[in-house]
Design an enzyme around this catalytic site. Structure first.
Site, PDB file in Angstrom:
ATOM      1  CG  ASN A 152       1.963   5.674   0.217  1.00 11.83           C
ATOM      2  OD1 ASN A 152       0.799   5.708   0.632  1.00 11.83           O
ATOM      3  ND2 ASN A 152       1.016   5.624  -1.588  1.00 11.83           N
ATOM      4  CB  CYS A 326      -3.370   5.997  -8.727  1.00 14.75           C
ATOM      5  SG  CYS A 326      -2.552   4.147  -7.456  1.00 14.75           S
TER       6      CYS A 326
HETATM    7  N1  PLP Z   1      -1.868   0.821   0.918  1.00 17.94           N
HETATM    8  C1  PLP Z   1       0.005   1.439   0.864  1.00 17.94           C
HETATM    9  C2  PLP Z   1       0.654   2.424   1.986  1.00 17.94           C
HETATM   10  C3  PLP Z   1       0.543   1.162  -0.569  1.00 17.94           C
HETATM   11  O1  PLP Z   1       1.603   2.026  -0.259  1.00 17.94           O
HETATM   12  C4  PLP Z   1      -0.654   0.050  -1.416  1.00 17.94           C
HETATM   13  C5  PLP Z   1       0.600   0.013  -2.579  1.00 17.94           C
HETATM   14  O2  PLP Z   1       1.198   0.800  -3.918  1.00 17.94           O
HETATM   15  C6  PLP Z   1      -1.623  -0.579  -1.031  1.00 17.94           C
HETATM   16  C7  PLP Z   1      -2.265  -0.092   0.103  1.00 17.94           C
HETATM   17  C8  PLP Z   1      -2.000  -0.975  -2.319  1.00 17.94           C
HETATM   18  O3  PLP Z   1      -1.276  -2.664  -2.851  1.00 17.94           O
HETATM   19  P1  PLP Z   1      -1.230  -3.895  -3.785  1.00 17.94           P
HETATM   20  O4  PLP Z   1      -0.575  -3.307  -4.431  1.00 17.94           O
HETATM   21  O5  PLP Z   1      -0.778  -4.756  -3.179  1.00 17.94           O
HETATM   22  O6  PLP Z   1      -2.835  -3.601  -3.768  1.00 17.94           O
END
Ligand code: PLP
Length: 395
Positions: A152, A326
């Site tokens: 991400n 976060c």
């Molecule tokens: N996994 C990845 C790689 C993400 O980028 C995110 C959100 O930024 C999530 C999980 C969590 O997703 P959600 O915001 O729908 O809970």
């Protein structure tokens, strides 16, 4: 030229596509029945529920029964890991990576408390996974490998096919968190050695509040939300019809736009990146420039504070991020960039720009116009303006 909002934080969340909003609206008003009801006012919605599932399955190239709706990517990640751990209590070891999203990473303390071992595999300076370390970590107690599809923060794509083969050669399950991949690059579950795959609607133009877990047919998994028989008894809870319909439409929208994502969006991302690298000294790409999702650029801008840059960009109505949402809130340097060994002088000044099909060339030109001046001003205020300064401070 001025803009109301230049939104370059699409890895945090995306704008709801107008056609997605339009599709879901009737289910927020007159179509409020419960799809489990016997009468047609509710029961007829089974058709909408399953049509949406088919659209999602088309995007993933899987069978519709392999798609389970959840509330978000985090729930899907929790479902995948806890669901497998609960189904195979005799297996006591999980392998994951040092650069996972908190929805995976922060489950480790929970599993360790339950007496399981969790091994986190390292990455190199470009964010690539150490596959030798991964192979060596597998033992007779290993239940699953969980490795994200695309990171991400940097957009780096992991060798999911290779990891899946390694897992299956050893009789180990493979889960991939594909929240940042679905809608950006083509996925083909029929030809990928993946047992479980997480995704989240709001990363591909639904409102926040809907996600999904792909579960390969025949995979034994315990439900994470225990309740009624919805979702073939794999996830309890009355179906969130407006958002399910939204995700079906968003899957269609994404499938239609995959080419543009990999063409126009990639070119805009590259233009922004090349512009920054040539106009601003002491900047570098964090991650592997070749092997990334097409919308993401993470740039290390040495000798500035990323948060100060975000505030200055905000004054120009430009939204970007220093990493995951976060991590931005906590002011801790990103665990992803630290795991990659990004130097101190840029880890604090790293900024993530993430684009979508709604961005325009004019927006990118505007960012390239204002950014060099902002960085120059911030560097004037910074105690560190060169490597000599850093050495003088003894850091
Ligand atoms: N996994 C990845 C790689 C993400 O980028 C995110 C959100 O930024 C999530 C999980 C969590 O997703 P959600 O915001 O729908 O809970």
């Amino acid at each position: 030229m001025s803009f109301e909002n230049i939104y370059l934080d699409n890895n945090a969340t995306t704008m709801t596509a107008p056609e997605v909003l339009e599709a879901m609206l009737p289910f927020l008003s007159e179509k409020y029945g419960n799809p489990s009801s016997m009468y047609s006012f509710g029961g007829a919605m089974q058709k909408d529920l399953e049509q949406a599932r088919e659209k999602v399955a088309e995007l993933l190239n899987c069978h519709p029964t392999e798609v389970v709706y959840t509330s978000c990517g985090s729930e899907s990640d929790n479902f995948a890991l806890r669901g497998l751990v609960d189904a195979y209590p005799e297996k006591r070891h999980i392998i994951t990576t040092k650069v996972e999203h908190p929805a995976i990473k922060n489950q480790a303390p929970y599993f360790r408390k339950k007496g399981l071992r969790v091994t986190e595999i390292s990455v190199d300076r470009k964010g690539a996974l150490n596959l030798d370390e991964l192979r060596a970590a597998i033992d007779h107690e290993t239940l699953l490998i969980s490795c994200m599809y695309a990171n991400n923060e940097t957009g780096v794509i992991f060798p999911v096919e290779q990891i899946g083969h390694i897992a299956h050669e050893h009789g180990v399950f493979f889960h991939t968190d594909a929240v940042q991949a679905v809608g950006k690059i083509p996925l083909d579950m029929q030809n990928l050695p993946v047992d479980l795959l997480s995704f989240s609607g709001h990363k591909f133009h639904t409102p926040k509040g809907i996600g999904g877990l792909y579960i390969r047919r025949g995979t034994k998994i315990r439900p994470f939300i225990i309740g009624g028989h919805q979702e073939r008894s794999r996830r309890g809870g009355t179906e969130n019809m407006p958002y399910i319909v939204a995700m079906g439409r968003a899957a269609e929208f994404a499938a239609r736009n995959l080419e543009e994502e990999n063409g126009r969006v990639r070119r805009l991302r590259d233009k922004l990146e090349q512009g920054i690298l040539t106009k601003i000294e002491h900047t570098e790409i964090n991650g592997d420039p070749e092997n990334r999702v097409p919308n993401t650029s993470n740039i290390g801008i040495h000798f500035i504070e990323g948060e100060a840059l975000l505030l200055a960009l905000d004054k120009h109505h430009i939204a970007a991020s220093t990493g995951s949402a976060c991590a931005s809130g906590s002011l801790q340097p990103s665990h992803v960039l630290r795991a990659m060994g990004i130097p101190f002088t840029s880890v604090h000044g790293s900024v993530r720009f993430s684009l979508s099909v709604f961005n325009t060339e004019e927006e990118i030109d505007y960012v390239l116009d204002v950014l060099p001046g902002i960085v120059e001003q911030l560097r004037e205020l910074s105690p560190f303006q060169s490597m000599e300064d850093v050495e003088a401070f003894g850091i």
